[in-house]
Structure formats: C-alpha cells, structure tokens
Motif scaffolding. Structure first.
Motif, PDB file in Angstrom:
ATOM      1  N   MET A 415      94.342 110.778 -62.971  1.00  0.00           N
ATOM      2  CA  MET A 415      95.542 110.957 -63.710  1.00  0.00           C
ATOM      3  C   MET A 415      96.880 111.235 -63.156  1.00  0.00           C
ATOM      4  SD  MET A 415      93.058 113.732 -65.990  1.00  0.00           S
ATOM      5  CE  MET A 415      94.762 114.420 -67.223  1.00  0.00           C
ATOM      6  N   GLY A 416      97.447 110.162 -62.571  1.00  0.00           N
ATOM      7  CA  GLY A 416      98.750 109.889 -62.066  1.00  0.00           C
ATOM      8  C   GLY A 416      98.542 109.857 -60.659  1.00  0.00           C
ATOM      9  N   GLY A 417      97.141 109.752 -60.078  1.00  0.00           N
ATOM     10  CA  GLY A 417      97.094 109.482 -58.606  1.00  0.00           C
ATOM     11  C   GLY A 417      97.101 108.161 -58.366  1.00  0.00           C
ATOM     12  N   PRO A 418      96.416 107.891 -57.018  1.00  0.00           N
ATOM     13  CA  PRO A 418      96.269 106.545 -56.583  1.00  0.00           C
ATOM     14  C   PRO A 418      95.442 105.567 -57.079  1.00  0.00           C
ATOM     15  CG  PRO A 418      95.384 108.163 -55.037  1.00  0.00           C
ATOM     16  CD  PRO A 418      96.001 108.899 -56.118  1.00  0.00           C
ATOM     17  N   GLY A 419      94.518 106.066 -57.895  1.00  0.00           N
ATOM     18  CA  GLY A 419      93.627 105.383 -58.356  1.00  0.00           C
ATOM     19  C   GLY A 419      92.483 104.931 -57.590  1.00  0.00           C
ATOM     20  N   HIS A 420      92.259 105.680 -56.377  1.00  0.00           N
ATOM     21  CA  HIS A 420      90.986 105.686 -55.487  1.00  0.00           C
ATOM     22  C   HIS A 420      90.915 106.645 -54.718  1.00  0.00           C
ATOM     23  CE1 HIS A 420      93.722 104.947 -51.925  1.00  0.00           C
ATOM     24  NE2 HIS A 420      94.548 104.248 -52.501  1.00  0.00           N
ATOM     25  N   TYR A 421      89.860 106.868 -53.932  1.00  0.00           N
ATOM     26  CA  TYR A 421      89.456 108.232 -53.238  1.00  0.00           C
ATOM     27  C   TYR A 421      89.706 107.980 -51.722  1.00  0.00           C
ATOM     28  CZ  TYR A 421      87.571 109.292 -57.973  1.00  0.00           C
ATOM     29  OH  TYR A 421      87.486 109.530 -59.330  1.00  0.00           O
ATOM     30  N   LEU A 422      90.158 106.913 -51.389  1.00  0.00           N
ATOM     31  CA  LEU A 422      90.133 106.661 -50.005  1.00  0.00           C
ATOM     32  C   LEU A 422      90.803 107.788 -49.014  1.00  0.00           C
ATOM     33  CD1 LEU A 422      90.612 102.623 -49.621  1.00  0.00           C
ATOM     34  CD2 LEU A 422      88.626 104.105 -49.474  1.00  0.00           C
ATOM     35  N   GLY A 423      91.867 108.096 -49.542  1.00  0.00           N
ATOM     36  CA  GLY A 423      92.482 109.333 -48.754  1.00  0.00           C
ATOM     37  C   GLY A 423      92.317 110.678 -49.407  1.00  0.00           C
ATOM     38  N   SER A 424      91.611 110.780 -50.500  1.00  0.00           N
ATOM     39  CA  SER A 424      91.697 112.253 -50.947  1.00  0.00           C
ATOM     40  C   SER A 424      91.055 113.230 -49.941  1.00  0.00           C
ATOM     41  CB  SER A 424      90.832 112.204 -52.223  1.00  0.00           C
ATOM     42  OG  SER A 424      89.268 111.850 -51.759  1.00  0.00           O
ATOM     43  N   ASP A 425      91.459 114.455 -50.170  1.00  0.00           N
ATOM     44  CA  ASP A 425      90.974 115.474 -49.373  1.00  0.00           C
ATOM     45  C   ASP A 425      89.389 115.476 -49.343  1.00  0.00           C
ATOM     46  OD1 ASP A 425      93.746 116.311 -48.722  1.00  0.00           O
ATOM     47  OD2 ASP A 425      94.101 117.625 -50.282  1.00  0.00           O
ATOM     48  N   GLN A 426      88.839 115.366 -50.350  1.00  0.00           N
ATOM     49  CA  GLN A 426      87.579 115.482 -50.381  1.00  0.00           C
ATOM     50  C   GLN A 426      86.785 114.538 -49.689  1.00  0.00           C
ATOM     51  OE1 GLN A 426      85.285 114.407 -54.294  1.00  0.00           O
ATOM     52  NE2 GLN A 426      84.705 116.666 -54.344  1.00  0.00           N
ATOM     53  N   THR A 427      87.447 113.204 -49.892  1.00  0.00           N
ATOM     54  CA  THR A 427      86.621 112.157 -49.115  1.00  0.00           C
ATOM     55  C   THR A 427      86.808 112.687 -47.470  1.00  0.00           C
ATOM     56  OG1 THR A 427      87.108 110.518 -50.785  1.00  0.00           O
ATOM     57  CG2 THR A 427      86.724 109.836 -48.613  1.00  0.00           C
ATOM     58  N   LEU A 428      88.035 112.925 -47.113  1.00  0.00           N
ATOM     59  CA  LEU A 428      88.244 113.143 -45.735  1.00  0.00           C
ATOM     60  C   LEU A 428      87.299 114.247 -45.180  1.00  0.00           C
ATOM     61  CD1 LEU A 428      92.035 112.651 -45.633  1.00  0.00           C
ATOM     62  CD2 LEU A 428      90.340 110.986 -44.794  1.00  0.00           C
ATOM     63  N   ARG A 429      87.137 115.163 -45.940  1.00  0.00           N
ATOM     64  CA  ARG A 429      86.262 116.168 -45.645  1.00  0.00           C
ATOM     65  C   ARG A 429      84.891 116.049 -45.552  1.00  0.00           C
ATOM     66  NH1 ARG A 429      87.655 119.116 -49.594  1.00  0.00           N
ATOM     67  NH2 ARG A 429      85.701 119.189 -50.875  1.00  0.00           N
ATOM     68  N   LEU A 430      84.402 115.103 -46.318  1.00  0.00           N
ATOM     69  CA  LEU A 430      83.080 114.976 -46.576  1.00  0.00           C
ATOM     70  C   LEU A 430      82.555 113.628 -45.566  1.00  0.00           C
ATOM     71  CD1 LEU A 430      82.356 115.179 -50.413  1.00  0.00           C
ATOM     72  CD2 LEU A 430      81.846 116.989 -48.477  1.00  0.00           C
ATOM     73  N   MET A 431      83.540 113.140 -45.089  1.00  0.00           N
ATOM     74  CA  MET A 431      83.423 111.819 -43.923  1.00  0.00           C
ATOM     75  C   MET A 431      82.281 112.253 -42.879  1.00  0.00           C
ATOM     76  SD  MET A 431      86.561 109.697 -42.973  1.00  0.00           S
ATOM     77  CE  MET A 431      85.625 108.773 -41.736  1.00  0.00           C
ATOM     78  N   GLN A 432      82.262 113.588 -42.381  1.00  0.00           N
ATOM     79  CA  GLN A 432      81.518 113.941 -41.400  1.00  0.00           C
ATOM     80  C   GLN A 432      80.263 114.182 -41.671  1.00  0.00           C
ATOM     81  OE1 GLN A 432      83.181 115.556 -38.003  1.00  0.00           O
ATOM     82  NE2 GLN A 432      85.275 115.411 -38.853  1.00  0.00           N
ATOM     83  N   THR A 433      80.157 115.105 -42.885  1.00  0.00           N
ATOM     84  CA  THR A 433      79.069 115.902 -43.475  1.00  0.00           C
ATOM     85  C   THR A 433      78.115 115.194 -44.491  1.00  0.00           C
ATOM     86  OG1 THR A 433      80.349 117.014 -44.943  1.00  0.00           O
ATOM     87  CG2 THR A 433      80.276 117.937 -42.876  1.00  0.00           C
ATOM     88  N   GLU A 434      78.748 114.427 -45.087  1.00  0.00           N
ATOM     89  CA  GLU A 434      77.945 113.672 -46.237  1.00  0.00           C
ATOM     90  C   GLU A 434      77.160 112.386 -46.018  1.00  0.00           C
ATOM     91  OE1 GLU A 434      76.775 113.797 -50.672  1.00  0.00           O
ATOM     92  OE2 GLU A 434      77.234 115.032 -49.017  1.00  0.00           O
ATOM     93  N   TYR A 435      77.859 111.780 -44.751  1.00  0.00           N
ATOM     94  CA  TYR A 435      77.711 110.329 -44.387  1.00  0.00           C
ATOM     95  C   TYR A 435      77.035 110.232 -42.836  1.00  0.00           C
ATOM     96  CZ  TYR A 435      79.773 109.087 -48.666  1.00  0.00           C
ATOM     97  OH  TYR A 435      80.116 109.038 -50.150  1.00  0.00           O
ATOM     98  N   ILE A 436      76.241 109.381 -42.394  1.00  0.00           N
ATOM     99  CA  ILE A 436      75.826 109.126 -41.160  1.00  0.00           C
ATOM    100  C   ILE A 436      75.945 107.664 -41.028  1.00  0.00           C
ATOM    101  CG2 ILE A 436      73.254 108.407 -42.157  1.00  0.00           C
ATOM    102  CD1 ILE A 436      72.569 109.569 -39.387  1.00  0.00           C
ATOM    103  N   TYR A 437      76.700 107.359 -39.724  1.00  0.00           N
ATOM    104  CA  TYR A 437      76.971 106.182 -39.380  1.00  0.00           C
ATOM    105  C   TYR A 437      76.071 105.519 -38.341  1.00  0.00           C
ATOM    106  CZ  TYR A 437      80.964 108.133 -42.084  1.00  0.00           C
ATOM    107  OH  TYR A 437      81.744 108.622 -43.023  1.00  0.00           O
ATOM    108  N   PRO A 438      75.570 104.541 -38.325  1.00  0.00           N
ATOM    109  CA  PRO A 438      74.801 103.589 -37.321  1.00  0.00           C
ATOM    110  C   PRO A 438      75.575 103.601 -35.836  1.00  0.00           C
ATOM    111  CG  PRO A 438      75.565 102.110 -38.674  1.00  0.00           C
ATOM    112  CD  PRO A 438      76.048 103.266 -39.342  1.00  0.00           C
ATOM    113  N   ALA A 439      74.933 103.826 -34.953  1.00  0.00           N
ATOM    114  CA  ALA A 439      75.579 103.685 -33.468  1.00  0.00           C
ATOM    115  C   ALA A 439      75.536 102.315 -33.097  1.00  0.00           C
ATOM    116  CB  ALA A 439      74.910 104.694 -32.586  1.00  0.00           C
ATOM    117  N   VAL A 440      74.360 101.427 -33.524  1.00  0.00           N
ATOM    118  CA  VAL A 440      74.202  99.988 -32.967  1.00  0.00           C
ATOM    119  C   VAL A 440      74.161  99.316 -34.303  1.00  0.00           C
ATOM    120  CG1 VAL A 440      72.663  98.373 -31.883  1.00  0.00           C
ATOM    121  CG2 VAL A 440      72.916 100.690 -31.091  1.00  0.00           C
TER     122      VAL A 440
END
Length: 493
Positions: A415-440
C-alpha cells in the motif's frame, strides 16, 4: 556473505535443536515393536556372554538356560529402564561444544571405520593413515554443523593394535576439542588408553568431572549374540566413567530380519539387553541406545547405507528412542557412491534429513562416508557441513509467531510501498536469523558463474579444506603433547 549473529541462540541452526516432526511409526506400531522386543528377550535371549557378564546379568535377575542363552524377564527390563540414565551430557574439552542428549535434540557427527581415503580428483582409493584421521578431526573442529568427532577411519599405517588404539584416540583429541568417540580393539588396551586420557584431562579426577570421550561399543554380534571381548571392554569403561554407545549393527536380510519393522524389533531387543547389562555394572551409567541397523541390497547381499530403507530404519529407531525416553544414536548420511557425486548428495541428504526430522539425538556417520563405509573423503566432509546446515534448517522448522504472521510488513510494501520486500526492515532483520547460507554450495546465476571462471563444487571444497588445514593447530597443550609423544608411539605429525 552473511555476517555471523552476535548471540548463539540467534543462529539459524545450531547443535541440539529439537526434531521429532517426522514419525514413520504409529503409536500402535511403536507399542507392537516394544512388545515383540520384550518377547524376543524372554523367549530367545542372547548367547555367548562372557563369564563376568553371566554373573552380572544373572545376579540382576536374568536367567541362563540349559542352552547357555541369557533370557531377560520383562520385569527386569522394565526395572533397568527405570534406573537408566536420561538427559545426559556428552562433554567436550571445550564446554561450548557439550552435547545435551535430551528429548529430541539433534546432533550430527562422524563415525565409521573406513579403510580407504577417497581422492575425488584422481578417482583413486588409498589406505587411510593416522595422519588422515588427525586431519579429519582438525576439519571437524572448524566445521560448525558437525557437532562431534567419532573416529572416521582405521589407521592402516599402524601395525600394532595397541598403537593403533592409542593413535586413534590421540589423533582425535589432538584435532578437535569437540566430543570424541573411540573404540578399543582389545580389552587389554583400555588401561593404557585411559592413562593417556588422564594425561590429556589433567588427572583422573578431572576426567571424571567431565568425561569428554565415549566408547563406541559393539557389545552384540547380531543376531542376538553378545560379543565377549567388547562386553569386557564395556564393563571396564563403564567402571572408569566413560559414556557408552551400546551399538547393535545388524544388516537387514543378512544378520537381522528382512522386514524393516522386525529389524527394528531385533535392534531394540539387543539394545535393551545392553541397557540391562550396563546398569547391572553401574546403575545410571551414561549410555546411548545405539540401535544401528543397516540395509542389504537383497539382490547381492551387499550393504546399502544410502537407501530409502536405511532412512526409514534410522527414523523408526529414533522414534523408539523417544518411546523409551533414552538418549539414542543411529547411522545417517552414509553413501553407497564411491565419490562425492549426485548419488552421494541424494543419499546423504535423504538419510540425514529424515534422521534429524525424526529427532535422533546422535546422527553418526553423517558426513564423509562413501562406498558403504569403506571409503572416507575429506572434500566430502567439507561439502557435508553445508548439507548438514540445510538438514538442521529442516529440523528447526517454521517459526509461527504473532510477529512472523503479522501483515504489517505486507501493508507497508503493498500500500504505497516499493512493491517488493528486498529492502524492508523485516527482511534485513531476518537475513541472519531465519536463513542459512552455504559456505561452499554455489547459488550464482549462470552469467555470474561464467564470469567467475565456472568454479566447480569440488574445487571449492578442496580450497576450503586446504584453507582450514593450513590454519588449524593442534588442540593439545605443547607440554602435554611432548610428554605423550615421549611415552607412546605416535604416528602423525
């Protein structure tokens, strides 16, 4: 690259997260397996107990028949289950690596007795050495998703059996401060190995305060026979305060029955006999209920450790551990493939994921094992760290909370925002705690991959392996190391 969270409890995955979401057995099936296991112990019993074991078991209430077999009245089994240790801690030399074996807490680690090292570049198998075992321990010490190190291979360059047991134990301890599992090839070696352990621990009292090594003990030879020498070793180790993996390793269709359910019955019966035996030695002795049945390819009789049937067996055993509320361990992650290839990936992924989702406390042989336990691959160990990270993310599951289901973030974007969640505060906050990233593991686009020189997965695994080994130091104080090397014939550098 994701930055590491500041607090351990914020990490996306970590040792000891509770599983148990997957239950291949109904409650009625669990009860039926339990009942059949009690019947097997009462009616069939186990043969070939050593004289010391016969004395311990019969004094506890077991019955030796005219055929020499030891039979276990169900009341005796129930009494020993009542005093068996629960909620045990497998200590590490560094307390941050302690393993809390309670409920459905999941831990992944190594094990096995491979006799070869796999080179995935030359496609060659060579005999494993004491140096290899030490190097594998150093890698495990630096791989976050591998939570303990049980010996991975046989030191084929060490001819004397006592020297081999000493090098296996010391190589493991020199490489990692995580919990170590080892075994003894002869009961007469236990005392000498404990002398070494006391040296590393700083004395017998320090060892007893925090026993940081467990004994992987094949106390039975399926079907339903005690292994005399292993039983004597078990008796000695329990009296010395060492945690015990009571390991029953039948092979369905060969040394255990072909039906998956009946193979679980036999493994449970054998391990219940182990519970009685261990608690007859010392009530409340810390033990892991090691139902460890394997699968046969019935076309050939060969072991098939990476099959779907193996995954089901392991998950079913984990469910039985929960039924008894006992610390449990079983095999997961074995590959029948000779190399870390696509077959290895699906075999290790399926068996580890189901073991974790079933809430198996100790997932042994989870990484690095190929050719149905005959080969061990260092690069596969490194790749396995990524695989286990993904498996543990499955174990963690989906966090459903008022915050994680609030539509406020949706309102802001839609509703009036950018139309995606890439830079939202919630996305940035959960990058480290909700997702795991492969080392290799590689998540590049084809364009990025091409521009990066088309890196191959094995090449990245080799690079990470070499980077770790170039920096990993010995995890033993230099003074203690010098004293041990002056006393024992240590084969690795």
């Amino acid at each position: 690259m994701r930055a590491a969270p500041l607090a351990d409890d914020l990490r996306p995955v970590r040792a000891g997260m509770p599983g148990g979401q997957y239950k291949p057995l109904s409650e009625a099936a669990v009860a039926q397996i339990h009942e059949s296991a009690l019947q097997a112990l009462e009616q069939i019993g186990l043969s070939q107990a050593p004289p010391s074991g016969v004395k311990l078991l019969t004094e506890a209430g077991a019955v030796q028949g005219d055929d020499g077999r030891i039979r276990f009245p169900r009341a005796l089994v129930e009494d020993m289950l009542a005093v068996a240790a629960r909620n045990i801690t497998l200590h590490a030399r560094d307390p941050k690596f302690d393993l809390n074996l309670t409920g459905s807490n999941v831990h992944f680690g190594t094990a096995g007795a491979a006799v070869h090292i796999v080179d995935p570049f030359t496609l060659e198998y060579r005999e494993s050495t004491a140096q290899d075992l030490y190097d594998a321990a150093r890698l495990v010490d630096n791989l976050d998703n591998i939570h303990f190190y049980q010996r991975t291979m046989v030191c084929r360059d060490v001819v004397d059996n006592l020297d081999m047991d000493l090098n296996t134990l010391y190589g493991s301890l020199s490489g990692t401060k995580k919990h170590v599992g080892t075994s003894f090839s002869d009961p007469s070696h236990v005392a000498t190995c404990f002398d070494m352990l006391y040296t590393v621990a700083g004395g017998e009292e320090k060892w007893l305060e925090r026993p940081f090594v467990s004994n992987s003990n094949c106390f039975v030879v399926p079907p339903m026979k005690f292994a005399e020498e292993s039983c004597i070793t078990m008796e000695d180790c329990i009296r010395r305060g060492m945690p015990m993996l009571l390991l029953s390793a039948g092979q369905a269709g060969a040394t255990s029955p072909a039906p998956i359910a009946l193979t679980i019955v036999q493994a449970v019966a054998e391990c219940l006999a182990g519970v009685v035996y261990a608690n007859a030695i010392k009530p409340g002795a810390p033990c892991i209920f090691g139902t460890w049945p394997f699968v046969s390819d019935l076309r050939t009789g060969a072991m098939s450790g990476g099959s779907a049937e193996q995954a089901l067996l392991t998950a079913g055993c984990a469910q039985m551990h929960r039924f008894y509320d006992l610390p449990g361990g079983a095999a997961s992650g074995i590959s029948d493939s000779k190399l870390p290839d696509m077959q290895a990936g699906w075999e290790q992924g399926i068996t580890n994921a189901l073991a974790g989702l079933a809430g198996l406390n100790m997932c042994y042989e989870a990484v690095g094992m190929h050719a149905s336990l005959l080969g061990f691959c260092m690069e596969s160990l490194v790749l396995g760290d990524d695989l286990l990270g993904q498996a543990m993310r499955l174990v963690r599951g989906i966090d459903v909370t008022p915050d994680s289901t609030s539509i406020e973030a949706m309102k802001e974007v839609c509703m009036g925002g950018p139309g995606h969640y890439l830079g939202s505060d919630q996305t940035l906050r959960l990058m480290q705690t909700e997702y795991i990233y492969p080392a290799v593991g590689n998540r590049m686009s084809p364009k990025e991959w091409n521009e990066a020189g088309k890196p191959l997965l094995l090449e990245k695994a080799l690079a990470r392996k070499n980077a770790i080994l170039s920096k990993a130091g010995r995890q033993i104080d230099p003074t203690i190391d010098a004293a041990i090397r002056s006393k024992y014939n240590i084969h690795f550098k």
